[in-house]
Design an enzyme around this catalytic site. Structure first.
Site, PDB file in Angstrom:
ATOM      1  N   THR A  43      -8.436   2.570   1.987  1.00  0.00           N
ATOM      2  CA  THR A  43      -8.323   2.896   3.327  1.00  0.00           C
ATOM      3  C   THR A  43      -9.335   3.365   4.065  1.00  0.00           C
ATOM      4  O   THR A  43      -9.556   3.133   5.179  1.00  0.00           O
ATOM      5  CB  THR A  43      -7.111   3.898   3.012  1.00  0.00           C
ATOM      6  OG1 THR A  43      -6.044   3.450   2.088  1.00  0.00           O
ATOM      7  CG2 THR A  43      -6.486   4.145   4.202  1.00  0.00           C
ATOM      8  N   THR A  44     -10.241   4.345   3.508  1.00  0.00           N
ATOM      9  CA  THR A  44     -11.172   5.034   4.072  1.00  0.00           C
ATOM     10  C   THR A  44     -12.178   4.027   4.382  1.00  0.00           C
ATOM     11  O   THR A  44     -12.996   4.196   5.522  1.00  0.00           O
ATOM     12  CB  THR A  44     -11.623   6.110   3.178  1.00  0.00           C
ATOM     13  OG1 THR A  44     -10.746   7.021   2.662  1.00  0.00           O
ATOM     14  CG2 THR A  44     -12.714   7.127   3.956  1.00  0.00           C
ATOM     15  N   TYR A 106       3.710  -3.327   4.472  1.00  0.00           N
ATOM     16  CA  TYR A 106       4.474  -4.043   5.459  1.00  0.00           C
ATOM     17  C   TYR A 106       5.635  -5.035   5.125  1.00  0.00           C
ATOM     18  O   TYR A 106       6.712  -5.171   5.564  1.00  0.00           O
ATOM     19  CB  TYR A 106       3.437  -5.064   6.289  1.00  0.00           C
ATOM     20  CG  TYR A 106       4.303  -5.673   7.830  1.00  0.00           C
ATOM     21  CD1 TYR A 106       4.272  -4.843   8.745  1.00  0.00           C
ATOM     22  CD2 TYR A 106       4.448  -6.917   7.774  1.00  0.00           C
ATOM     23  CE1 TYR A 106       4.781  -5.318   9.931  1.00  0.00           C
ATOM     24  CE2 TYR A 106       4.953  -7.505   8.698  1.00  0.00           C
ATOM     25  CZ  TYR A 106       5.231  -6.814   9.910  1.00  0.00           C
ATOM     26  OH  TYR A 106       5.828  -7.176  10.969  1.00  0.00           O
ATOM     27  N   TYR A 132      -2.376   1.987  -6.779  1.00  0.00           N
ATOM     28  CA  TYR A 132      -2.706   2.968  -5.518  1.00  0.00           C
ATOM     29  C   TYR A 132      -1.236   3.148  -4.941  1.00  0.00           C
ATOM     30  O   TYR A 132      -0.774   2.314  -4.176  1.00  0.00           O
ATOM     31  CB  TYR A 132      -3.697   2.285  -4.678  1.00  0.00           C
ATOM     32  CG  TYR A 132      -3.999   3.064  -3.345  1.00  0.00           C
ATOM     33  CD1 TYR A 132      -3.685   4.481  -3.298  1.00  0.00           C
ATOM     34  CD2 TYR A 132      -4.977   2.592  -2.351  1.00  0.00           C
ATOM     35  CE1 TYR A 132      -4.194   5.054  -2.267  1.00  0.00           C
ATOM     36  CE2 TYR A 132      -5.464   3.241  -1.356  1.00  0.00           C
ATOM     37  CZ  TYR A 132      -5.023   4.612  -1.191  1.00  0.00           C
ATOM     38  OH  TYR A 132      -5.465   5.266  -0.239  1.00  0.00           O
ATOM     39  N   ARG A 137       1.470   4.964   4.022  1.00  0.00           N
ATOM     40  CA  ARG A 137       0.529   3.882   4.652  1.00  0.00           C
ATOM     41  C   ARG A 137       1.176   2.621   4.324  1.00  0.00           C
ATOM     42  O   ARG A 137       1.224   1.697   5.012  1.00  0.00           O
ATOM     43  CB  ARG A 137      -0.811   3.648   4.128  1.00  0.00           C
ATOM     44  CG  ARG A 137      -1.888   4.650   4.406  1.00  0.00           C
ATOM     45  CD  ARG A 137      -2.409   4.491   5.800  1.00  0.00           C
ATOM     46  NE  ARG A 137      -3.687   5.454   6.043  1.00  0.00           N
ATOM     47  CZ  ARG A 137      -4.761   5.235   6.987  1.00  0.00           C
ATOM     48  NH1 ARG A 137      -4.527   4.196   7.608  1.00  0.00           N
ATOM     49  NH2 ARG A 137      -5.599   6.422   6.889  1.00  0.00           N
ATOM     50  N   LYS A 161      -3.748   6.027  -8.527  1.00  0.00           N
ATOM     51  CA  LYS A 161      -4.262   6.952  -7.462  1.00  0.00           C
ATOM     52  C   LYS A 161      -3.140   7.184  -6.695  1.00  0.00           C
ATOM     53  O   LYS A 161      -2.429   6.587  -6.173  1.00  0.00           O
ATOM     54  CB  LYS A 161      -5.220   6.162  -6.729  1.00  0.00           C
ATOM     55  CG  LYS A 161      -5.749   6.975  -5.395  1.00  0.00           C
ATOM     56  CD  LYS A 161      -6.545   6.326  -4.540  1.00  0.00           C
ATOM     57  CE  LYS A 161      -6.886   7.224  -3.226  1.00  0.00           C
ATOM     58  NZ  LYS A 161      -7.670   6.504  -2.248  1.00  0.00           N
ATOM     59  N   ILE A 203      -9.883  10.611  -5.800  1.00  0.00           N
ATOM     60  CA  ILE A 203     -10.616   9.555  -5.209  1.00  0.00           C
ATOM     61  C   ILE A 203     -10.448  10.303  -3.776  1.00  0.00           C
ATOM     62  O   ILE A 203      -9.473  10.130  -2.974  1.00  0.00           O
ATOM     63  CB  ILE A 203      -9.921   8.462  -5.343  1.00  0.00           C
ATOM     64  CG1 ILE A 203      -9.969   7.664  -6.587  1.00  0.00           C
ATOM     65  CG2 ILE A 203     -10.542   7.286  -3.933  1.00  0.00           C
ATOM     66  CD1 ILE A 203      -9.258   6.295  -6.756  1.00  0.00           C
TER      67      ILE A 203
END
Length: 292
Positions: A43-44, A106, A132, A137, A161, A203
């Site tokens: 993501t980052t 989505y 994850y 998100r 995560k 993380i």
């Protein structure tokens, strides 16, 4: 098992291209400062706006620069199972130590769909998979029962995560999956509590900006020295908060630019963090002792 402070790397850009020099330098600095591991293309790392070739480029540069000194867990998630499998195959061929697979965003699959997604990816992988879970998100949460089912049936799935911020999760996941399940948080602000609940590491977004402090914090937790960890948490907490005043990684990239580590370029639809929030990030970095 992955542990300690594992940096969720930003992706440096210059003139809308991957800034290879800045990425190389960032990886070197992270390792010099004591980071336990690296995660490119999460993501980052602005993975949704990277092309396939750029995604592969970032993973390859990170692995090559790290050169086995710390583990690299390559982001390989997608809301398309087939695309995620392609990213996994590239990561393992490039020499990654593991892959991070986000829950499909989505599409909003059912829990059965999530299970089948990870089962298909597991069948294609030869390296460890970290699930994850980031409902903020992806708009879906992986239930503890689903996670346990994935872990039981997918031999390459080694851990999670957890970016829910819910401190019930590590205990529930450990009880459901057992002591061998790798528990990693994705929330810097609640990492102290997560580690006290049996977590193995974080993380981290903040580790982009304060890698040594984050590494020291995680080492204190792993040593069971929660008094020392609390002191470090107090130094870091304003920064944990400030970096998320607007959408990540805008704050982290601004902070890295202030430290002279790279340009702060983002890709649309993300934009530079607001000036008023820039001041708060500056203040937080001064509180942490990383900016004069």
């Amino acid at each position: 098992m992955f542990e300690g402070s594992i940096t969720a790397l930003v992706t440096p850009f210059a003139d809308d291209r991957i800034d290879e020099v800045a990425l190389h330098d960032l990886v070197e600095w992270q390792i010099e400062e004591g980071s336990f591991g690296l995660v490119p293309c999460g993501t980052t790392g602005e993975s949704p706006t990277l092309s396939k070739s750029e995604h592969e480029q970032v993973v390859e540069i990170t692995i090559k620069t790290a050169n086995g000194r710390v583990p690299v867990i390559a982001g390989a998630g997608s809301n398309s199972t087939a695309e995620a499998i392609a990213f996994v195959r590239h990561a393992q061929n490039a020499g990654a130590d593991g892959v991070l697979i986000v829950s499909p965003y989505y599409n909003k699959p059912t829990q059965e769909g999530i299970y089948q997604h990870f089962k298909a990816i597991d069948a294609a992988s030869t390296i460890p998979i970290i699930v994850y879970n980031i409902p903020g998100r992806s708009a879906i949460e992986i239930h503890v029962e689903t996670l346990a089912r994935i872990f039981e049936d997918c031999p390459n799935v080694k851990g999670v995560k957890d970016a829910t911020g819910n401190l019930l999760r590590p205990s529930l996941e450990r009880m459901a999956c057992g002591e061998d399940f790798n528990l990693l948080t994705g929330e810097d602000g609640t990492a102290l509590g997560y580690m006290a609940h049996g977590g193995h590491g974080c993380i981290s977004v903040t580790a982009n900006v304060a890698p040594a402090l984050c590494a020291d914090f995680q080492q204190a937790c792993l040593n069971g020295d929660f008094a020392a960890a609390l002191k470090l948490q107090d130094r870091l907490m304003p920064l944990h908060r400030a970096l998320f005043l607007e959408t990540n990684p805008a704050g982290a990239k601004y902070a890295l630019q202030r430290l002279g580590r790279m340009r702060g370029d983002l890709r649309l639809p993300l934009v530079t963090i607001s000036p008023s929030f820039q001041e708060e990030i500056d203040d937080a970095m001064r509180h942490a002792g990383i900016l004069l």
